[in-house]
Design a protein around this motif. Sequence first.
Motif, PDB file in Angstrom:
ATOM      1  N   THR A  32       0.914  -1.300  -0.008  1.00  5.50           N
ATOM      2  CA  THR A  32       0.027  -0.240  -0.237  1.00  5.50           C
ATOM      3  C   THR A  32       0.692   1.226   0.139  1.00  5.50           C
ATOM      4  O   THR A  32       0.400   2.177  -0.702  1.00  5.50           O
ATOM      5  N   VAL A  33       1.994   1.348   0.755  1.00  2.00           N
ATOM      6  CA  VAL A  33       3.054   2.407   0.526  1.00  2.00           C
ATOM      7  C   VAL A  33       3.545   2.444  -0.797  1.00  2.00           C
ATOM      8  O   VAL A  33       3.607   3.749  -1.175  1.00  2.00           O
ATOM      9  N   ALA A  34       3.825   1.447  -1.424  1.00  4.48           N
ATOM     10  CA  ALA A  34       4.411   1.645  -2.769  1.00  4.48           C
ATOM     11  C   ALA A  34       3.192   2.066  -3.877  1.00  4.48           C
ATOM     12  O   ALA A  34       3.442   3.003  -4.569  1.00  4.48           O
ATOM     13  N   GLU A  35       1.866   1.860  -3.675  1.00  7.85           N
ATOM     14  CA  GLU A  35       0.811   2.290  -3.930  1.00  7.85           C
ATOM     15  C   GLU A  35       0.544   3.833  -3.864  1.00  7.85           C
ATOM     16  O   GLU A  35       0.237   4.456  -4.998  1.00  7.85           O
ATOM     17  N   LEU A  36       0.827   4.191  -2.892  1.00  8.77           N
ATOM     18  CA  LEU A  36       0.925   5.739  -2.497  1.00  8.77           C
ATOM     19  C   LEU A  36       1.770   6.494  -3.085  1.00  8.77           C
ATOM     20  O   LEU A  36       1.718   7.500  -3.684  1.00  8.77           O
ATOM     21  N   GLU A  37       2.979   5.906  -2.996  1.00 13.65           N
ATOM     22  CA  GLU A  37       4.484   6.614  -4.074  1.00 13.65           C
ATOM     23  C   GLU A  37       4.018   6.595  -5.235  1.00 13.65           C
ATOM     24  O   GLU A  37       4.234   7.716  -5.716  1.00 13.65           O
ATOM     25  N   ALA A  38       3.246   5.931  -5.755  1.00 15.14           N
ATOM     26  CA  ALA A  38       3.116   5.817  -7.125  1.00 15.14           C
ATOM     27  C   ALA A  38       1.967   6.787  -7.535  1.00 15.14           C
ATOM     28  O   ALA A  38       1.897   7.560  -8.531  1.00 15.14           O
ATOM     29  N   GLU A  39       0.944   6.803  -6.771  1.00 14.74           N
ATOM     30  CA  GLU A  39      -0.105   7.711  -6.804  1.00 14.74           C
ATOM     31  C   GLU A  39       0.333   9.101  -6.809  1.00 14.74           C
ATOM     32  O   GLU A  39       0.232  10.012  -7.425  1.00 14.74           O
ATOM     33  N   LEU A  43      -4.941   5.968   1.793  1.00 16.37           N
ATOM     34  CA  LEU A  43      -4.421   6.530   3.088  1.00 16.37           C
ATOM     35  C   LEU A  43      -5.338   5.609   4.166  1.00 16.37           C
ATOM     36  O   LEU A  43      -4.836   5.292   5.299  1.00 16.37           O
ATOM     37  N   GLY A  44      -6.643   5.225   3.731  1.00 19.26           N
ATOM     38  CA  GLY A  44      -7.762   4.730   4.736  1.00 19.26           C
ATOM     39  C   GLY A  44      -7.164   3.206   5.056  1.00 19.26           C
ATOM     40  O   GLY A  44      -7.285   2.841   5.975  1.00 19.26           O
ATOM     41  N   ARG A  45      -6.543   2.547   3.723  1.00 16.33           N
ATOM     42  CA  ARG A  45      -6.112   1.473   4.046  1.00 16.33           C
ATOM     43  C   ARG A  45      -4.834   1.213   4.686  1.00 16.33           C
ATOM     44  O   ARG A  45      -4.778   0.365   5.585  1.00 16.33           O
ATOM     45  N   LEU A  46      -4.023   2.525   4.611  1.00 15.62           N
ATOM     46  CA  LEU A  46      -2.962   2.336   5.445  1.00 15.62           C
ATOM     47  C   LEU A  46      -3.302   2.590   7.024  1.00 15.62           C
ATOM     48  O   LEU A  46      -2.561   1.859   7.763  1.00 15.62           O
TER      49      LEU A  46
END
Length: 95
Positions: free
Chosen positions: A11-18, A83-86
Amino acid sequence: MTETLHKLRSTVAELEAELAALENVDDQTRAILEQAARDILTVVERGLPGDSAGESTAESTLERLRTATHEFGQTYPTLTGILGRLINGLGQMGI
């Protein structure tokens, strides 16, 4: 807990990509979210809970994530979902 840590990393990787894909995010917002991503990875690598310094970092990160979620809710729905998933993942770790 291993699966939870894996999901958080993902999920952090997804945040960084977003964040990389968003062009209209102001510098302050980007900096806050990038720091939160680094802090979450630190928490994940330490495998909290357990040490008080790490717990303090985790709680601070969690608070920043909650604040960001409220601020971005309407403007950045995809980012808000990440962010909610984190937040949920950190909660599953007991943070």
